[in-house]
Enzyme design. Structure first.
Site, PDB file in Angstrom:
ATOM      1  CE  LYS A   9     -35.929  -6.405 -29.924  1.00 56.77           C
ATOM      2  NZ  LYS A   9     -35.711  -7.069 -28.609  1.00 56.77           N
ATOM      3  CE1 TYR A  49     -40.251  -4.953 -26.397  1.00 57.10           C
ATOM      4  CE2 TYR A  49     -39.024  -3.029 -27.112  1.00 57.10           C
ATOM      5  CZ  TYR A  49     -39.310  -4.385 -27.210  1.00 57.10           C
ATOM      6  OH  TYR A  49     -38.628  -5.168 -28.115  1.00 57.10           O
ATOM      7  CG  ASN A 112     -33.206  -9.826 -28.027  1.00 57.57           C
ATOM      8  OD1 ASN A 112     -33.518  -8.786 -28.577  1.00 57.57           O
ATOM      9  ND2 ASN A 112     -33.993 -10.446 -27.168  1.00 57.57           N
ATOM     10  CG  HIS A 115     -40.631  -7.310 -31.316  1.00 61.71           C
ATOM     11  ND1 HIS A 115     -40.985  -7.585 -30.018  1.00 61.71           N
ATOM     12  CD2 HIS A 115     -41.793  -7.204 -32.020  1.00 61.71           C
ATOM     13  CE1 HIS A 115     -42.314  -7.625 -29.941  1.00 61.71           C
ATOM     14  NE2 HIS A 115     -42.835  -7.407 -31.139  1.00 61.71           N
ATOM     15  CD  GLU A 126     -46.272  -6.408 -30.941  1.00 65.74           C
ATOM     16  OE1 GLU A 126     -46.120  -6.676 -29.736  1.00 65.74           O
ATOM     17  OE2 GLU A 126     -45.732  -7.070 -31.848  1.00 65.74           O
TER      18      GLU A 126
END
Ligand code: IDP
Ligand code: MG
Length: 138
Positions: A9, A49, A112, A115, A126
């Site tokens: 990310k 998302y 964070n 993913h 995905e």
């Protein structure tokens, strides 16, 4: 062999941690069989998302995910989905186990660092969302 989908990310690409995270992934026994660095569009991030679209953190999440490049990956290995969720650690780094990517690198519950898909079904969806079959060479 099982596959999962991963994103390194924006907080991690910004801090030049792509290689460190890839090293973590490879040490865990998972194989990076496809990878590209891209900048997500708002539309892509919102679709990806979608499940969180009713959450209070959704607009912040979209802004964050489109703020810097990300690295999207396909990881392969036995029980890849479950395995990578273990390697990642809990969503909130405060709750992540020692020795996990999020414990070591994540800044907070939003930023964070990684993913990972949460089921085989979502992994397939995905992967398809970001990769052509031709780009996955095993
Ligand atoms: P996961 O990434 O561990 O699967 P999800 O619950 O699916 O966690 O949430 C997706 C992403 O949304 C998280 O990785 C994080 O970046 C962000 N997020 C989740 N919960 C919160 C929150 O309470 N505040 C801010 N951001 C959050
Ligand atoms: Mg999730």
């Amino acid at each position: 062999m099982d596959q999962t989908f991963s994103i390194i990310k924006p907080d991690a690409t910004k801090r030049n941690l792509t290689g460190s995270i890839n090293s973590f992934i490879e040490k865990s026994g998972l194989r990076i069989i496809a990878q590209k660095r891209i900048k997500l569009s708002k539309d892509q991030a919102e679709k990806f998302y979608e499940i969180h679209s009713d959450k209070s953190f959704f607009s912040d999440l979209i802004e964050y995910m489109t703020s810097e490049p990300v690295v999207v990956q396909v990881l392969q290995g036995k029980n890849a989905v479950k395995k990578y969720r273990e390697v990642m650690g809990a969503t909130n780094p405060e709750n992540a186990d020692e020795g996990t990517i999020r414990k070591l690198f994540a800044l907070n519950v939003q930023e964070n660092s990684v993913h990972g898909s949460d089921s085989d079904e979502n992994a397939s969806k995905e992967i398809e969302f970001f990769f052509d079959e031709k780009e996955i060479v095993g």
